[in-house]
Scaffold this active site. Sequence first.
Site, PDB file in Angstrom:
ATOM      1  N   LYS A 182       0.882  -1.341   0.052  1.00  0.00           N
ATOM      2  CA  LYS A 182      -0.178  -0.124  -0.115  1.00  0.00           C
ATOM      3  C   LYS A 182       0.857   1.419   0.054  1.00  0.00           C
ATOM      4  CE  LYS A 182      -1.657   2.610   2.926  1.00  0.00           C
ATOM      5  NZ  LYS A 182      -1.995   4.081   2.498  1.00  0.00           N
ATOM      6  N   GLY A 234       7.370   4.858   8.362  1.00  0.00           N
ATOM      7  CA  GLY A 234       6.310   6.117   8.397  1.00  0.00           C
ATOM      8  C   GLY A 234       6.558   6.724   9.892  1.00  0.00           C
ATOM      9  N   SER A 235       5.589   7.276  10.190  1.00  0.00           N
ATOM     10  CA  SER A 235       5.664   8.119  11.714  1.00  0.00           C
ATOM     11  C   SER A 235       5.589   7.023  12.791  1.00  0.00           C
ATOM     12  CB  SER A 235       4.281   8.947  11.750  1.00  0.00           C
ATOM     13  OG  SER A 235       3.097   7.973  12.043  1.00  0.00           O
ATOM     14  N   THR A 236       6.327   7.474  13.796  1.00  0.00           N
ATOM     15  CA  THR A 236       6.312   6.500  15.213  1.00  0.00           C
ATOM     16  C   THR A 236       5.000   6.395  15.709  1.00  0.00           C
ATOM     17  OG1 THR A 236       8.439   7.253  15.510  1.00  0.00           O
ATOM     18  CG2 THR A 236       7.185   6.687  17.392  1.00  0.00           C
ATOM     19  N   GLY A 239       3.496   3.530  13.611  1.00  0.00           N
ATOM     20  CA  GLY A 239       4.378   2.497  13.977  1.00  0.00           C
ATOM     21  C   GLY A 239       3.937   1.507  15.334  1.00  0.00           C
ATOM     22  N   GLU A 256      10.478   1.210  10.351  1.00  0.00           N
ATOM     23  CA  GLU A 256      11.346   2.150  10.529  1.00  0.00           C
ATOM     24  C   GLU A 256      10.778   3.361  10.333  1.00  0.00           C
ATOM     25  OE1 GLU A 256      12.831   5.255   8.866  1.00  0.00           O
ATOM     26  OE2 GLU A 256      13.120   4.321   6.886  1.00  0.00           O
ATOM     27  N   GLU A 387      10.291  15.821  15.830  1.00  0.00           N
ATOM     28  CA  GLU A 387      10.412  15.453  14.627  1.00  0.00           C
ATOM     29  C   GLU A 387       9.733  16.427  13.577  1.00  0.00           C
ATOM     30  OE1 GLU A 387      11.339  12.072  11.177  1.00  0.00           O
ATOM     31  OE2 GLU A 387       9.440  12.003  12.231  1.00  0.00           O
TER      32      GLU A 387
END
Length: 476
Positions: A182, A234-236, A239, A256, A387
């Site tokens: 995706k 992607g973003s934490t 995740g 990651e 971030e």
Amino acid sequence: MAFEYAPAPESRAVVDIAPSYGLFIDGEFVESVGGDLVKTVAPSTEEVLCEYTRATAEDVDRAVQAARRAFEKWSALPGSERAKYLFRIARIIQERSRELAVLETLDNGKPIKETRDADLPLVAAHFFYYAGWADKLDHAGFGPSPKPLGVAGQVIPWNFPLLMLAWKIAPALATGNTVVLKPAETTPLSALFFADICRQAGLPQGVVNIVTGDGRTGAALVAHPDVAKVAFTGSTSVGKEIARTVAGTRKKLTLELGGKGANIVFDDAPVDQAVEGIVTGIFFNQGQVCCAGSRLLVQESIHDELLESLKRRLSTLRLGDPLDKNTDIGAINSAEQLARISALAEQGEAEGAERWSPACELPSSGYWFAPTLFTNVTQAHTIAREEIFGPVLSVLTFRTPEEAVAKANNTPYGLSAGIWTEKGSRILAVASRLRAGVVWSNTFNKFDPASPFGGYKESGFGREGGRHGLEAYLDV
């Protein structure tokens, strides 16, 4: 009077974008079961490029079942046969690199010289590299006859759409897995064009499936019971959500995630070389890089000299049309991302940091943010901790190597870092104490398919690239 750069736009004529796209399932583009159409726009102009389909949970199930059916034959092929398909894909990517570079720039907003000179060569290199591993898995260090897992569900971000696709699909196919991928909702086009590349390469039906959509589509893919492996970049925050979904299942997971990389400049560093590395570290792809060097740690004795040189260099950067080969700073990927960058920059000012940007005229349409740096920043400032994912650099100082290491590690993230010094012994001593997955010395943002990439702490776990990148797709 300085000479001006004449416009040097790359032609859009090399890309033929269809008005609308369906889903790529079982080797064919198909209509969705109840999914609606979503527009994708060019970030630099806000022009609608085309419509694509938001896949439903039922669509995701169709894609996973197609991948399951294909897995039996694909995994049984000799590695040398799988390698042939990967080599074909790599060569087709090279042949179509100009087309794909223009497409990526249109859909993402990054400068054409980045997609052309960095992204596309690396995309092809990853497929070539893992094609070489396909028939050598017995010698990869994971035991004799390592087995593939099954269907890999892969969710990729919008900052490097085609490169992140290559990072995930290439090792998955080399190890005998099949894929449902995706792409990000703001950058679906390069993945849809890659589907056509798979057909052009004669890849067996169902080995690679592309389902477009938003977070709901991604959540359905991650939660699907027949997905054996989940890979996410992607973003934490997302995740962590994925980790909670996968917890308690037998699914393998690699994440990651975000970063807040420290770029450390010692007093013996070559200033001009360091400045180029700082610019690459934070302004490449408008700072929309998980491993960006967004925190600059400068030894106090050279702070003023370095800052003067850095400001002078930033004044030469050219912001504008991403398709112009002279452009250094392109557009921010979306209105939502621009709003986040702007809010955090305003918060930095409100908390007392000193903001500076070069004289910069922003285009009247599209999503733009001038390259920005903040001085008088402390570790307590929000812009030094969160971030930003934009062209914003926070400058801090240090006196000793011990202080530099302490400040660099004072973050919940641990993805990347850079060290600038003439002393090899200092590089080794400092690098060994940095809690970061990747440490560059006297350079920044250098990537190679043979080198593993990944982070610690809230930057995720697992490695992509190199021999290490095979392990996540094998039953070991």
